[in-house]
Design an enzyme around this catalytic site. Structure first.
Site, PDB file in Angstrom:
ATOM      1  N   LYS A  37       0.797  -1.215  -0.044  1.00  0.00           N
ATOM      2  CA  LYS A  37      -0.048  -0.081  -0.286  1.00  0.00           C
ATOM      3  C   LYS A  37       1.024   1.499  -0.072  1.00  0.00           C
ATOM      4  O   LYS A  37       1.926   1.138   0.286  1.00  0.00           O
ATOM      5  CB  LYS A  37      -0.902  -0.027   0.977  1.00  0.00           C
ATOM      6  CG  LYS A  37      -0.229   0.025   2.441  1.00  0.00           C
ATOM      7  CD  LYS A  37      -1.185  -0.570   3.642  1.00  0.00           C
ATOM      8  CE  LYS A  37      -0.359  -0.521   5.054  1.00  0.00           C
ATOM      9  NZ  LYS A  37      -0.986  -0.809   6.091  1.00  0.00           N
ATOM     10  N   ARG A 135     -10.792  -0.422  14.351  1.00  0.00           N
ATOM     11  CA  ARG A 135     -10.686   0.304  13.147  1.00  0.00           C
ATOM     12  C   ARG A 135     -11.678  -0.358  12.230  1.00  0.00           C
ATOM     13  O   ARG A 135     -12.531  -0.014  11.876  1.00  0.00           O
ATOM     14  CB  ARG A 135      -9.237   0.329  12.634  1.00  0.00           C
ATOM     15  CG  ARG A 135      -9.100   1.148  11.341  1.00  0.00           C
ATOM     16  CD  ARG A 135      -7.734   1.459  10.821  1.00  0.00           C
ATOM     17  NE  ARG A 135      -6.822   0.047  10.428  1.00  0.00           N
ATOM     18  CZ  ARG A 135      -5.770   0.084  10.078  1.00  0.00           C
ATOM     19  NH1 ARG A 135      -5.156   1.219  10.156  1.00  0.00           N
ATOM     20  NH2 ARG A 135      -5.078  -0.969   9.860  1.00  0.00           N
ATOM     21  N   TYR A 271      15.715  30.146   8.277  1.00  0.00           N
ATOM     22  CA  TYR A 271      14.556  30.884   8.883  1.00  0.00           C
ATOM     23  C   TYR A 271      14.448  30.984  10.497  1.00  0.00           C
ATOM     24  O   TYR A 271      14.976  30.028  11.005  1.00  0.00           O
ATOM     25  CB  TYR A 271      13.263  30.141   8.270  1.00  0.00           C
ATOM     26  CG  TYR A 271      12.863  30.228   6.962  1.00  0.00           C
ATOM     27  CD1 TYR A 271      12.715  31.515   6.184  1.00  0.00           C
ATOM     28  CD2 TYR A 271      12.812  29.069   6.172  1.00  0.00           C
ATOM     29  CE1 TYR A 271      12.515  31.636   4.949  1.00  0.00           C
ATOM     30  CE2 TYR A 271      12.680  29.138   4.860  1.00  0.00           C
ATOM     31  CZ  TYR A 271      12.406  30.343   4.264  1.00  0.00           C
ATOM     32  OH  TYR A 271      12.140  30.484   2.880  1.00  0.00           O
ATOM     33  N   MET A 319      12.021  24.358   2.668  1.00  0.00           N
ATOM     34  CA  MET A 319      11.285  23.461   1.432  1.00  0.00           C
ATOM     35  C   MET A 319      11.939  22.872   0.630  1.00  0.00           C
ATOM     36  O   MET A 319      11.580  21.507   0.381  1.00  0.00           O
ATOM     37  CB  MET A 319      10.348  24.447   0.718  1.00  0.00           C
ATOM     38  CG  MET A 319       9.060  23.636  -0.030  1.00  0.00           C
ATOM     39  SD  MET A 319       8.139  24.652  -1.268  1.00  0.00           S
ATOM     40  CE  MET A 319       7.027  25.460  -0.025  1.00  0.00           C
TER      41      MET A 319
HETATM   42  C1  LIG Z   1      -0.111  -1.999   6.581  1.00  0.00           C
HETATM   43  C2  LIG Z   1      -0.663  -3.435   7.096  1.00  0.00           C
HETATM   44  C3  LIG Z   1       0.103  -4.340   7.467  1.00  0.00           C
HETATM   45  C4  LIG Z   1       1.629  -4.222   7.327  1.00  0.00           C
HETATM   46  O1  LIG Z   1       2.249  -3.622   8.446  1.00  0.00           O
HETATM   47  P1  LIG Z   1       3.725  -3.726   8.780  1.00  0.00           P
HETATM   48  O2  LIG Z   1       3.761  -3.280  10.220  1.00  0.00           O
HETATM   49  O3  LIG Z   1       4.284  -2.608   7.812  1.00  0.00           O
HETATM   50  O4  LIG Z   1       4.333  -4.969   8.538  1.00  0.00           O
HETATM   51  C5  LIG Z   1      -0.698  -5.648   7.520  1.00  0.00           C
HETATM   52  N1  LIG Z   1      -1.765  -5.694   7.668  1.00  0.00           N
HETATM   53  C6  LIG Z   1      -2.715  -4.652   7.519  1.00  0.00           C
HETATM   54  C7  LIG Z   1      -4.084  -4.961   7.768  1.00  0.00           C
HETATM   55  C8  LIG Z   1      -1.914  -3.550   7.319  1.00  0.00           C
HETATM   56  O5  LIG Z   1      -2.991  -2.392   7.159  1.00  0.00           O
END
Ligand SMILES: *Cc1c(COP(=O)(O)O)cnc(C)c1O
Length: 382
Positions: A37, A135, A271, A319
């Site tokens: 992701k 979640r 800055y 930046m």
């Molecule tokens: C992002 C994610 C993972 C991977 O997490 P890591 O800590 O990077 O290994 C696994 N399962 C779900 C549901 C996630 O959202």
């Protein structure tokens, strides 16, 4: 071609080696769902997905439909799971492309079923249980109803049952509580479905930190993200020591020295004038800033690596540029600067940069901005 000012090097050899080690550790019979992701944690989704497919990942995990479609463009046949909740209008294209969906409620199951039925296509489902992440996922008390729905459904393929740990890197006792709750769910799943002909539904729970914590958390499949990219989660419980030497960070982040200036004592730098030179100083200007994703908060007390030496950042990160104290280093404009990575003892790890910035390595990696070109070493995938 002119030199680049700020770029990332992605070492695909390291990626392959990390996956091989993971495969070795979890065993050939378990499935590995590599998590790609957020543009493969900032490494570049297309290249990383291609390389992981060639190197034997079993499935890819993505956050949403758009990412899923991008993975399918790389390898149409590869199983892909959307780990997030999907919006109603995302269901159709996902089912069309045979991308598996996460469901957290009977309402979602019903929506997916309706959509799949209208297309006369089967939709692959991973049912999620909320064991303490708060979640996604259904509560254990709602599981029976969901399983009954799945049981009578014509258009839903029950491919996986999973949960997510909220504190695997910091709280083993809570993780064990989550695991126990998950096991109660797994029992119900097994009672209702047994093990199906294709071995499914896959039971999975472990992210990177969970994977390091307990052998039995590996279940049927694991979902590593960070480990694939060669980084260990900052664990309070020391992970099995054999991991550290086996993993190699896949990404290094570089910029250049664009200017070297000798300035007198009392010169204020950047800055807000938070730094004033206490003595004559050789100040280097580096071609990276928060516009590239370098965390502004890492400026104070942070450093970069030049010719294998740690060089302190002085004044605020701007930046597009930052200033460093070059000391006695004999360097000229054009010189490469490591913002992250580097060889040997002095290498700047993502975890160190994260600590410096008061955040976590995941945020550092995914924060590297669009302006920073990704270069691939070790053969192009896909
Ligand atoms: C992002 C994610 C993972 C991977 O997490 P890591 O800590 O990077 O290994 C696994 N399962 C779900 C549901 C996630 O959202």
């Amino acid at each position: 071609m002119p030199s680049e000012r700020c770029w990332v090097e992605v070492d695909l050899h390291a990626l392959r080696d990390n996956l091989s080690w993971l495969r070795h550790r979890v065993g050939a019979e378990r499935k590995i769902i590599t998590v790609v992701k957020a543009d493969a944690y900032g490494h570049g989704l297309r290249e990383i997905a291609g390389c992981l497919m060639q190197s034997g990942t079993d499935m890819l995990g993505v956050a949403n439909l758009q990412e899923g479609l991008r993975v399918k463009r790389v390898g149409p046949g590869w199983p892909v799971l959307i780990l997030g909740a999907s919006l109603n209008d995302e269901l159709r294209p996902a089912i069309q492309e045979n991308i598996m969906l996460t469901a957290s409620s009977v309402t979602e199951l019903r929506q997916i079923e309706d959509q799949a039925a209208s297309m006369a296509l089967k939709a692959g489902i991973h049912l999620k249980l909320d064991t303490g992440m708060g979640r996604l996922g259904l509560l254990l008390s709602d599981l029976d109803e969901a399983l009954a729905f799945l049981k009578q459904s014509r258009w839903l393929g029950f491919c996986g049952f999973f949960t997510h740990f909220s504190s695997a890197e910091s709280d083993p006792a809570w993780t064990a509580t989550q695991w126990d709750c998950f096991q109660s769910g797994v029992k119900k799943v097994r009672k209702a479905f047994g093990t199906m002909a294709d071995g499914g539904p896959w039971i999975h729970a472990a992210n990177s930190a969970g994977l390091l914590l307990e052998e039995h958390y590996l279940a049927d499949a694991v979902r590593p993200g960070l480990l694939v990219y060669g980084l260990l989660p900052q664990a309070q419980c020391e992970p099995s020591a054999d991991w550290a030497p086996r993993l190699r960070p896949v990404l290094s982040w570089k910029a250049r020295l664009t200017l070297v200036r000798m300035v007198p004592p009392g010169t204020s730098i950047s800055y807000g004038r938070s730094f004033v030179t206490p003595r004559p100083m050789r100040v280097g200007v580096v071609s990276a800033g928060y516009g590239d994703g370098y965390p502004r908060a890492a400026g104070e007390g942070g450093c970069v690596l030049i010719q294998g030496h740690r060089v302190p950042i002085i004044g605020r990160i701007t930046m597009d540029q930052m200033m460093v104290d070059l000391g006695e280093l004999d360097v000229r404009p054009g010189e490469e600067v490591f913002l992250m990575g580097g060889e040997g003892e002095q290498a700047i790890q993502a975890s160190e940069l994260a600590r410096q910035a008061g955040t976590i390595p995941w945020e550092i990696l995914t924060g590297i901005s669009y302006r920073v070109r990704r270069h691939y070493l070790g053969g192009t995938a896909s």
